[in-house]
Design a protein around this motif. Structure first.
Motif, PDB file in Angstrom:
ATOM      1  N   GLN A  33       0.961  -0.860   0.332  1.00  0.00           N
ATOM      2  CA  GLN A  33      -0.117   0.272   0.097  1.00  0.00           C
ATOM      3  C   GLN A  33       0.712   1.284   0.208  1.00  0.00           C
ATOM      4  O   GLN A  33       0.339   2.168   0.669  1.00  0.00           O
ATOM      5  CB  GLN A  33      -0.928   0.230   1.072  1.00  0.00           C
ATOM      6  N   LEU A  34       2.043   1.372  -0.365  1.00  0.00           N
ATOM      7  CA  LEU A  34       2.721   2.601  -0.513  1.00  0.00           C
ATOM      8  C   LEU A  34       2.387   3.537  -1.414  1.00  0.00           C
ATOM      9  O   LEU A  34       2.576   4.129  -1.035  1.00  0.00           O
ATOM     10  CB  LEU A  34       4.284   1.985  -0.978  1.00  0.00           C
ATOM     11  N   ILE A  35       1.452   2.952  -2.341  1.00  0.00           N
ATOM     12  CA  ILE A  35       1.208   4.669  -3.731  1.00  0.00           C
ATOM     13  C   ILE A  35      -0.199   4.352  -3.173  1.00  0.00           C
ATOM     14  O   ILE A  35      -0.809   5.223  -2.633  1.00  0.00           O
ATOM     15  CB  ILE A  35       1.325   3.706  -4.510  1.00  0.00           C
ATOM     16  N   SER A  36      -1.124   3.202  -2.827  1.00  0.00           N
ATOM     17  CA  SER A  36      -2.402   3.346  -2.881  1.00  0.00           C
ATOM     18  C   SER A  36      -2.678   4.021  -1.230  1.00  0.00           C
ATOM     19  O   SER A  36      -3.630   5.121  -0.428  1.00  0.00           O
ATOM     20  CB  SER A  36      -3.037   2.295  -2.794  1.00  0.00           C
ATOM     21  N   ASN A  37      -1.773   3.878  -0.862  1.00  0.00           N
ATOM     22  CA  ASN A  37      -1.986   4.436   1.189  1.00  0.00           C
ATOM     23  C   ASN A  37      -1.573   6.201   1.424  1.00  0.00           C
ATOM     24  O   ASN A  37      -0.675   6.213   1.745  1.00  0.00           O
ATOM     25  CB  ASN A  37      -1.934   3.559   1.690  1.00  0.00           C
ATOM     26  N   LYS A  38      -2.353   6.875   0.809  1.00  0.00           N
ATOM     27  CA  LYS A  38      -2.242   8.155   0.712  1.00  0.00           C
ATOM     28  C   LYS A  38      -1.491   9.374   1.477  1.00  0.00           C
ATOM     29  O   LYS A  38      -0.556  10.056   1.987  1.00  0.00           O
ATOM     30  CB  LYS A  38      -2.962   9.339  -0.416  1.00  0.00           C
ATOM     31  N   LEU A  39      -2.477   9.052   2.555  1.00  0.00           N
ATOM     32  CA  LEU A  39      -2.101   9.388   3.940  1.00  0.00           C
ATOM     33  C   LEU A  39      -1.019   9.042   4.894  1.00  0.00           C
ATOM     34  O   LEU A  39       0.033   9.821   5.350  1.00  0.00           O
ATOM     35  CB  LEU A  39      -3.524   9.468   5.304  1.00  0.00           C
ATOM     36  N   ALA A  40      -0.849   7.665   5.268  1.00  0.00           N
ATOM     37  CA  ALA A  40       0.240   7.380   5.581  1.00  0.00           C
ATOM     38  C   ALA A  40       1.590   7.272   4.979  1.00  0.00           C
ATOM     39  O   ALA A  40       2.834   7.595   5.485  1.00  0.00           O
ATOM     40  CB  ALA A  40       0.482   5.859   6.185  1.00  0.00           C
ATOM     41  N   THR A  41       1.645   7.619   3.381  1.00  0.00           N
ATOM     42  CA  THR A  41       2.836   7.477   2.707  1.00  0.00           C
ATOM     43  C   THR A  41       3.496   9.264   3.100  1.00  0.00           C
ATOM     44  O   THR A  41       3.595   9.650   2.925  1.00  0.00           O
ATOM     45  CB  THR A  41       2.413   7.386   1.121  1.00  0.00           C
ATOM     46  N   ALA A  42       2.712  10.315   3.076  1.00  0.00           N
ATOM     47  CA  ALA A  42       2.898  12.026   3.779  1.00  0.00           C
ATOM     48  C   ALA A  42       3.934  11.324   4.668  1.00  0.00           C
ATOM     49  O   ALA A  42       4.286  12.682   5.232  1.00  0.00           O
ATOM     50  CB  ALA A  42       1.092  12.622   2.990  1.00  0.00           C
ATOM     51  N   THR A  43       3.042  10.393   5.091  1.00  0.00           N
ATOM     52  CA  THR A  43       3.194  11.330   7.666  1.00  0.00           C
ATOM     53  C   THR A  43       4.556  10.133   6.861  1.00  0.00           C
ATOM     54  O   THR A  43       5.862  11.380   7.687  1.00  0.00           O
ATOM     55  CB  THR A  43       2.809  10.196   7.965  1.00  0.00           C
ATOM     56  N   ALA A  44       5.243   9.906   6.623  1.00  0.00           N
ATOM     57  CA  ALA A  44       6.473   9.311   5.613  1.00  0.00           C
ATOM     58  C   ALA A  44       7.369  10.368   5.961  1.00  0.00           C
ATOM     59  O   ALA A  44       8.444  10.319   5.896  1.00  0.00           O
ATOM     60  CB  ALA A  44       6.587   8.385   5.125  1.00  0.00           C
ATOM     61  N   LEU A  45       7.146  11.086   4.678  1.00  0.00           N
ATOM     62  CA  LEU A  45       7.845  11.740   3.645  1.00  0.00           C
ATOM     63  C   LEU A  45       8.436  13.052   4.630  1.00  0.00           C
ATOM     64  O   LEU A  45       9.270  13.379   4.526  1.00  0.00           O
ATOM     65  CB  LEU A  45       6.567  12.347   2.607  1.00  0.00           C
ATOM     66  N   ILE A  46       7.087  13.507   5.457  1.00  0.00           N
ATOM     67  CA  ILE A  46       7.060  14.154   6.554  1.00  0.00           C
ATOM     68  C   ILE A  46       8.461  14.108   7.421  1.00  0.00           C
ATOM     69  O   ILE A  46       8.755  15.360   8.064  1.00  0.00           O
ATOM     70  CB  ILE A  46       5.834  15.030   6.812  1.00  0.00           C
ATOM     71  N   PHE A  47       8.377  12.949   7.318  1.00  0.00           N
ATOM     72  CA  PHE A  47       9.293  13.006   8.775  1.00  0.00           C
ATOM     73  C   PHE A  47      10.534  12.438   8.287  1.00  0.00           C
ATOM     74  O   PHE A  47      11.726  12.668   8.532  1.00  0.00           O
ATOM     75  CB  PHE A  47       9.202  11.455   9.540  1.00  0.00           C
ATOM     76  N   PHE A  48      10.104  12.123   6.694  1.00  0.00           N
ATOM     77  CA  PHE A  48      11.903  11.769   6.707  1.00  0.00           C
ATOM     78  C   PHE A  48      12.714  13.056   5.764  1.00  0.00           C
ATOM     79  O   PHE A  48      13.278  13.999   6.224  1.00  0.00           O
ATOM     80  CB  PHE A  48      11.831  11.858   4.950  1.00  0.00           C
TER      81      PHE A  48
END
Length: 651
Positions: A33-48
């Motif tokens: 779900q790295l692409i489909s779960n957009k909210l979780a991916t965006a959160t990971a990018l923020i922390f990155f």
């Protein structure tokens, strides 16, 4: 010292953010779900991005520290802007971290192995989707359960096969139709249900299905577990996978035995109706011809007499005119027969004793029938009166007897019998049909040439004859038919080429009301599960007998020949034998001899279209056997079978 602590703090914060990012990304990757779960991916990018920011901040701080050491002053004092920027950046990222952990603790997200970051709204959507999926699975499962129940309880046999014909599924209908439980057939080849001819056809059908045919429907005969045949209608279809490859075969079989019996009965009724209509039409035509022809004959006869009187002195002419007069007399006899056939002749019916009629005809036949014919009469045990014209009744017996004599050029046996019989009104071989009741019966049997079915279909038609030219007019049996029907009776004919013929004449009894009432008769005892081996080469009749006996509690094994009967007898316990007398290859008497050698005391009931009197006098059967004549009613058969069983087990 302050700058070094600042540098270390940035590095620690960077590592923490990277760890949080990894904790989010790894479950996403594992769940796909790295692409489909957009909210979780965006959160990971923020922390990155936060980790990258602190990393850059640490690198810049380290660079200033290195430059300050070279220039002799500290980077912190030389770059006050970066101190404030770091403080602001640290406050922002700290807030993001607090927000993330608040969500995790407050809403229970990222719980358990493989879970991922979801907001409450997204979690509710997934829960609803899961609920819909579970509901769909429940509906599909209920549908499959309903379909399985329908298949299992279907009246039809539903059978699953592997492509090579191995049985893989067997429903309750198949068990009831063929008699095998599922455990006895699963894993075995379907050829076990077919005879030799049926096995070849079955393999051909399976090959056609494997080669791409979408369905094959046909009627055939299969065998039950006890060896009895059953007529079935079969529909065979392929079972395909998603690539349209045949991975299995489904077969649906339906018992059509009763339907075929009904169709045969309906066909017989239609033929009987058509025969009656044809006879009526022929009768009207023949009646009209006879009346007109009688007028012509009267003119010829009278003028011939005039000419004979006028030519008294001319012997040659007298001789010729005498021949004309003889021909006129023969023609007059023919027209009289035609009028009798069409009921146009005057009759004088009265009560006649059939025993007396048989005796009178015997006296006439003894002088004319010939020494090569063995004439036997079997009158009724008591006087048997019918209401008919005596002369016509004698004519019926004489016509049938003369035909029998002509069919036995090399000698034989002729039997005349009289008795009573009870009909149930369902007989289909009567011409014309009769209502239920008790009737007097005359039987004329011979051991002559016999007749094929195509001849029997026409024998009562006027001018139809199989005799050579000059030996017959074709009016004898037509006259018999007319006399019998005029008296309210009916005729049944049973014949086999090379064996002989039996005519049965049914006439109403003279006592008032007797023919309209069926006397009460005690019900036949039930079969009690006893096994009857039925041997009858006429398949349609074998079906009827099987149906009668099965409905009264008997277990029936059916064979169409003596050889098949011997096989069934060796494979099953048989309580009583019911066999036809005259059969190809092996007679019923010979079959009974072979079986009673194996099992002494076996009850045997013989059946035949010939009378017992004929079979006994020709030594086809012994006089003390148990015998039933065709056609018989269900009640007659059940009583005879019960009597045969009682007689055998009384010793």
């Amino acid at each position: 010292m302050q700058d070094q602590i600042f540098l270390i703090g940035n590095l620690v914060i960077m590592a923490a953010y990277l760890a949080i990012m990894v904790a989010i990304v790894v479950p996403l990757v594992r769940a796909g779900q790295l692409i489909s779960n957009k909210l979780a991916t965006a959160t990971a990018l923020i922390f990155f991005s936060c980790a990258v920011g602190h990393g850059l901040h640490a690198a810049i701080t380290w660079a200033y520290l290195a430059a300050g050491a070279h220039a002799g002053h500290t980077a912190h004092n030389g770059a006050p802007f970066w101190g404030w920027a770091s403080a602001v950046w640290d406050a922002v990222t700290a807030g993001v971290g607090v927000y993330y952990w608040t969500l995790r603790r407050g809403y229970g997200i990222l719980l358990g192995p493989g879970a991922m970051y979801l907001d409450p709204f997204g979690k509710n959507r997934l829960d609803e989707a899961d609920a819909r999926e579970r509901a769909a699975r429940d509906i599909a499962e209920a549908h499959r359960a309903t379909l399985a129940a329908v298949v299992e309880h279907s009246v039809d046999a539903i059978i699953g096969l592997a492509p090579d014909g191995i049985i893989t599924a067997w429903n309750g209908g198949a068990e009831r139709l063929f008699g095998y439980p599922a455990g006895a057939v699963l894993g075995k080849h379907a050829v076990m249900l077919a005879d030799e001819d049926g096995a070849d056809h079955q393999e051909d059908v399976l090959t056609r299905i494997r080669n791409g045919e979408r369905g094959v429907a046909y009627e055939t005969r299969r065998l039950r577990s006890d060896g009895t045949p059953v007529d079935v209608s079969v529909s065979v279809s392929p079972i395909l996978d998603h690539r349209d490859r045949v991975i299995g075969i489904s077969a649906v079989a339906r018992d059509v035995t009763a339907a075929k019996e009904a169709a045969e009965r309906q066909r017989a009724i239609q033929e009987r109706t058509q025969q009656a209509q044809r006879m009526e039409s022929l009768g009207k035509l023949a009646g009209g011809v006879a009346h007109d022809f009688n007028n012509i004959l009267a003119i010829i006869a009278n003028y011939t007499e005039f000419a004979i009187e006028e030519t008294a002195g001319t012997p040659g002419v007298q001789s010729d005119l005498t021949q004309v007069r003889t021909a006129v007399e023969r023609a007059t006899n023919l027209t009289r027969q035609l009028l009798t056939f069409t009921r146009g002749d005057a009759i004088q019916p009265r009560d006649v004793d059939l025993n007396a009629a048989i005796a009178e005809v015997r006296a006439m036949l003894e002088r004319t029938i010939g020494a090569h014919i063995d004439l036997i009469t079997a009158p009724a045990t008591t006087p048997l009166a019918v209401h008919a014209d005596p002369g016509q009744l004698n004519q019926v017996l004489l016509n049938l007897a003369i035909n029998a004599r002509d069919a036995m050029a090399d000698g034989g046996t002729l039997v005349l019998e009289a008795n009573t019989v009870t009909l149930d009104g369902e007989e289909v071989q009567m011409q014309p049909p009769l209502p239920a009741g008790t009737y007097a019966r005359l039987l004329v049997s011979d051991t002559g040439e016999g007749m094929p079915a195509e001849v029997i279909a026409h024998i009562f038609e006027p001018f139809y004859t199989t005799k050579p030219v000059g030996r017959g007019t074709g009016l004898g049996l037509a006259t018999v038919y007319g006399i019998v029907t005029e008296a309210g009776g009916s005729i049944n004919v049973y014949s086999e080429p090379g064996v002989g013929t039996t005519f049965r004449i049914y006439l109403p009894l003279a006592e008032a009301g007797t023919s309209a009432m069926v006397p009460e008769r005690q019900a036949a005892p039930p079969g009690g599960g006893r096994t009857v081996l039925v041997v009858e080469d006429e398949v349609a009749l074998a079906r009827i007998v099987t149906r009668i006996l099965t409905g009264n509690g008997y277990h029936v094994l059916t064979a169409v020949s003596g050889a098949q009967a011997l096989e069934l007898f060796g494979a099953h316990e048989v309580d009583v034998l019911l066999t036809d007398v005259i059969m190809p290859e092996m007679s019923g008497r010979r079959l009974a001899e072979l079986l009673t050698e194996r099992r002494p005391g076996l009850p045997v009931l013989y059946m035949s279209g010939y009378s017992n009197g004929l079979l006994g006098t020709t030594h086809v059967l012994d006089g003390d056997i148990t015998f039933i004549e065709k056609p018989f009613t269900a009640a007659d058969l059940l009583h005879k079978l019960a009597a045969a069983t009682r007689h055998s087990y009384s010793f």
